[in-house]
Design a protein around this motif. Sequence first.
Motif, PDB file in Angstrom:
ATOM      1  N   ARG A  47      -0.438  10.141   6.904  1.00 40.29           N
ATOM      2  CA  ARG A  47      -0.574   9.436   8.186  1.00 40.29           C
ATOM      3  C   ARG A  47       0.786   9.038   8.750  1.00 40.29           C
ATOM      4  O   ARG A  47       1.004   9.080   9.942  1.00 40.29           O
ATOM      5  CB  ARG A  47      -1.403   8.184   7.916  1.00 40.29           C
ATOM      6  N   GLU A  67      -2.781   8.344   0.770  1.00 44.31           N
ATOM      7  CA  GLU A  67      -3.238   8.417   2.151  1.00 44.31           C
ATOM      8  C   GLU A  67      -2.124   8.130   3.168  1.00 44.31           C
ATOM      9  O   GLU A  67      -2.041   8.793   4.199  1.00 44.31           O
ATOM     10  CB  GLU A  67      -4.386   7.401   2.302  1.00 44.31           C
ATOM     11  N   SER A  88       0.823  -1.219   0.000  1.00 44.67           N
ATOM     12  CA  SER A  88       0.000   0.000   0.000  1.00 44.67           C
ATOM     13  C   SER A  88       0.852   1.263   0.000  1.00 44.67           C
ATOM     14  O   SER A  88       0.342   2.339  -0.278  1.00 44.67           O
ATOM     15  CB  SER A  88      -0.959  -0.008   1.185  1.00 44.67           C
ATOM     16  N   ARG A 109      -4.786  14.123  -5.119  1.00 45.27           N
ATOM     17  CA  ARG A 109      -4.413  13.804  -3.749  1.00 45.27           C
ATOM     18  C   ARG A 109      -3.046  13.135  -3.677  1.00 45.27           C
ATOM     19  O   ARG A 109      -2.640  12.443  -4.607  1.00 45.27           O
ATOM     20  CB  ARG A 109      -5.444  12.853  -3.127  1.00 45.27           C
ATOM     21  N   ALA A 157     -10.821  13.760  -6.390  1.00 42.55           N
ATOM     22  CA  ALA A 157     -10.328  12.523  -5.761  1.00 42.55           C
ATOM     23  C   ALA A 157      -8.971  12.112  -6.325  1.00 42.55           C
ATOM     24  O   ALA A 157      -8.197  11.427  -5.664  1.00 42.55           O
ATOM     25  CB  ALA A 157     -11.342  11.393  -5.950  1.00 42.55           C
TER      26      ALA A 157
END
Lengths: 563, 563
Positions: free
Chosen positions: A539, A535, A401, A532, A529
């Motif tokens: 984090r 993600e 990921s 970006r 969307a």
Amino acid sequence: MDRLETKWEAVSPEYEHLGGRALIARILLTEVPPRCDPLGPNNKLIFAPGLLGGTSLSSSGRLSIGGKSPLTGGVKEANCGGNGGSDLARLGIKALVVEGQPAAGMLYQLHITKERAELLPAGEWRGLGTYDTAARAREQWGGDCTVLSIGQAGVFLMSAAGVACTGHDEQDSRLAARGGLGALMGSKGLKAVVLDAEAAAALPLADAELFRASARRFATELIESPKTGRKGAMHLYGTSAIVAAVNEMGAFPTRNFSAGSFEAAENLTGQRLRELTLERGGKMGTPCMAGCVIACCNQFVDPVGNPVVSTLQYETIGLLGSNLGIGSLDEVARLNRLCNDYGLDSIEAGAALGVAAEAGLARFGDEASFTALLDEIATGSVLGRVLGQGAVVTGRVLGVSRVPAARGQAMPAYDPRALKGNGVTYATSPMGADHTAGNAFGNRLEVNPLGTEGQCELSLKLQLGAAMLDSTGLCLFARPPVFADPQLTVDLINSRFGWGWSVADLEEMQRALLQTELAFNEEAGHTAADARIPEYMTREPLPPHKVVFDVPDAEMDAIFSAL
Amino acid sequence: MDRLETKWEAVSPEYEHLGGRALIARILLTEVPPRCDPLGPNNKLIFAPGLLGGTSLSSSGRLSIGGKSPLTGGVKEANCGGNGGSDLARLGIKALVVEGQPAAGMLYQLHITKERAELLPAGEWRGLGTYDTAARAREQWGGDCTVLSIGQAGVFLMSAAGVACTGHDEQDSRLAARGGLGALMGSKGLKAVVLDAEAAAALPLADAELFRASARRFATELIESPKTGRKGAMHLYGTSAIVAAVNEMGAFPTRNFSAGSFEAAENLTGQRLRELTLERGGKMGTPCMAGCVIACCNQFVDPVGNPVVSTLQYETIGLLGSNLGIGSLDEVARLNRLCNDYGLDSIEAGAALGVAAEAGLARFGDEASFTALLDEIATGSVLGRVLGQGAVVTGRVLGVSRVPAARGQAMPAYDPRALKGNGVTYATSPMGADHTAGNAFGNRLEVNPLGTEGQCELSLKLQLGAAMLDSTGLCLFARPPVFADPQLTVDLINSRFGWGWSVADLEEMQRALLQTELAFNEEAGHTAADARIPEYMTREPLPPHKVVFDVPDAEMDAIFSAL
């Protein structure tokens, strides 16, 4: 390509005042269905010099190549140095537009002179890398021609494939690397485009005196600048000049973007590159295109003086070096040579290799394990076909990921967590993650790279600047004189064409370019969307500064509202 | 899952009147960031019975499973038969919502009884298929529990992975197959959910008399119908009843959707399935869930009577049969067993295998070549990981442009060129290519499947009908009584809960469901560009009718405007 015909067309008024990236964007929005299959018959592959290409102006010959990207699914322009842009312009060609598709499996070369453009079978070149393809073409057509070609990656329709362009020496290979344009060229059945501009006359000038005066002023400012002059870092070290600074900023991608500084960075710096190269009898400070007064390139040689790659550059050092845990310029140069030969974007390929290493298919720091993976790409094995599709597909297939990409395209060698202006550019540029679309590194003293403040304003300014450079054919390294005084660009354009532009006209062209690209992407299905940063980067803090990417979404969504 | 805690929560008023797919859509839009990484910690995996689940009503126990789809990038609900829906409802659970992620590489099982929900390590089950996982769980907890589990595909985070649910016999395996929910379950570190509803009391009824009368009327109509009764095709042949008709329509996917009729279709028909099965001592006409009066299932056995798969169904026969050039039910059943065991959607896997065959990695008609590819998936080889990501990734990696998919999801066994209403559903449904979202096959006499007229109106009507079924837990096969008289559904809901709904309230729930899903997809970045049938299907005519997909884009874009 479906009829194997070439045709010369007059330039329509709609396209007349456009060049390079701006022309590509307009052709795409006008002629290509934004939702088409990028590798199908309805996409077009476009080669376009900038407005100032083919003239005697220093650093003006970059060649823009474009189409709907098989990597991002959006608009795409990638440009390269070398003599391709100048040659195409001198041949009197505003744009070479490749349409349709030949019968499955067929491969051709397109040979262009002042008199004719001819498609010839090139099936026997199928398995050749770009170096051998260029050599064969030059055997056939003479050593002075410019050869644009794809390697194995493009023939296999891999989204990490670029288009290689020959340059000032036999080893020189310059890629219009990004966005999978090599796959698009492969889908058109085109293995090579050969430009023979020897017989071309000088291009007409509307006001020869003004043009020469403006060109002279431009060159003089570059020569006298402490950055681009003979004692400047750009000439002495080329793009690799910034390795130490980016590493110090904590934005130097290390081991699949898991850290922002690399313990062996000192072995990858521009200074080290220069020392090694000169020690061994390689070349530093060579020009990539005729007449460039900056001359930022190098010919990297091995310890016994044999040429390895021309030119070894910053992004490659980041993606094939620190990003793979590799702290040796010799190792980076060898991997770079393979990428050039197979016709691979070294950024996309390097990012895919980093993801593969995180999945356990190679070992960070172990050149041989990465060489083996690149060789899989060249042979078209299933693993190679995965890697050749770039970082996003590699991550999805291997279940990783942490994939450093935006809009489907791998990030260049600036971690967006520690250089947030580049994060904004990666996310919002119609191109996807692309440093040449608006690189905030040069503004690090003006806008704090670790803060969120002012990043969108900075990125927009840089994106508009890039729009000008990419449409005139000017090199990013040559930006200081024209950024300092837009009238200089206007004078150059007016004295070349007699259009009577004002600075406002130039600025309108820049704005219109971005609007055209955004419109194409919107019709192709891109939305906020897509704008970006991944993600996990919002984090997982990046060492050493322990920063995440935190420019607010709403600010990025509004970046083009003032256009 | 990050804290390895289970928690019982009261149902919030916002969720009270929702069940199954409608509840999942609402939870997703309310609680899950639409742009999140589907395999990251911010996605949620939701199991929800329909509103009527757990009652004595026939055919009402389908279990909806959902989350943001790793395959489509949008909203996703897939439902399955078996006893999962009924058990969860009888345990008094409106929805099981799995949040967060455990430490990398950890695997757990969740055991739920009337008294407790407990997470237990399940690392030793890592390499097991779904059959063995279910067997181990039943050894541990008793043969009456219902086991929801993932196989190797889910553990490897493959987008073609579904969630398997145990059913009426040991061989029975029912998948909530579509959209990669098995990968989502894998990303949560959850290998199995075990439901033990033995101690559960009967669910309360607001008006027991009305409920029993309505349920009786529903069952009677099903039993007395010529379609769903004991002499009806649904009972006699199950879903495979339609093989011959779809083949005759020219919509039966053959060799990677390159033709619409298959020369060996007669060996794949429902009649043939029934003959073979009964001849060999297998079972026909079994129920998948307790109390179903239709009983459409089968236990397919090999020539010596050993169970192979329960239940062999139409979509699987299309995708693993004709689509792979395979004209033997024995061969299809063996491939189906492997898919079930590895926890793969047989539609997505079959489509990926068809694309792989077009790329030359298997031979149409050669079972062994496809078995070998499925085994690659189970071992997690690089090739297996490509195939396990489904048809779109397989096509991209292998350079195949003929990929039968919409919104990232492979098409079920109706070529949209010859059944255009299904093409509209594939393109426009928030789910992507999904026949259960609105299957026009049943309306082929009412709307010409080869024409463009009326397809959008039909699809919308069917999509609203599916919204009702998927939210009440009712099986698609049981639709005739409730489609004929919506008041029957309203009576059932009111007598169960006492909500005093009208038909208008029910219809509002159906509309709101689609609007909620569309809103989620829009925020996730879906646009009209995603609402399309692949370009090649609009260009390449499908034999035998030589039709392309030609419902106008503008009509499809307007399909939900009246909602």
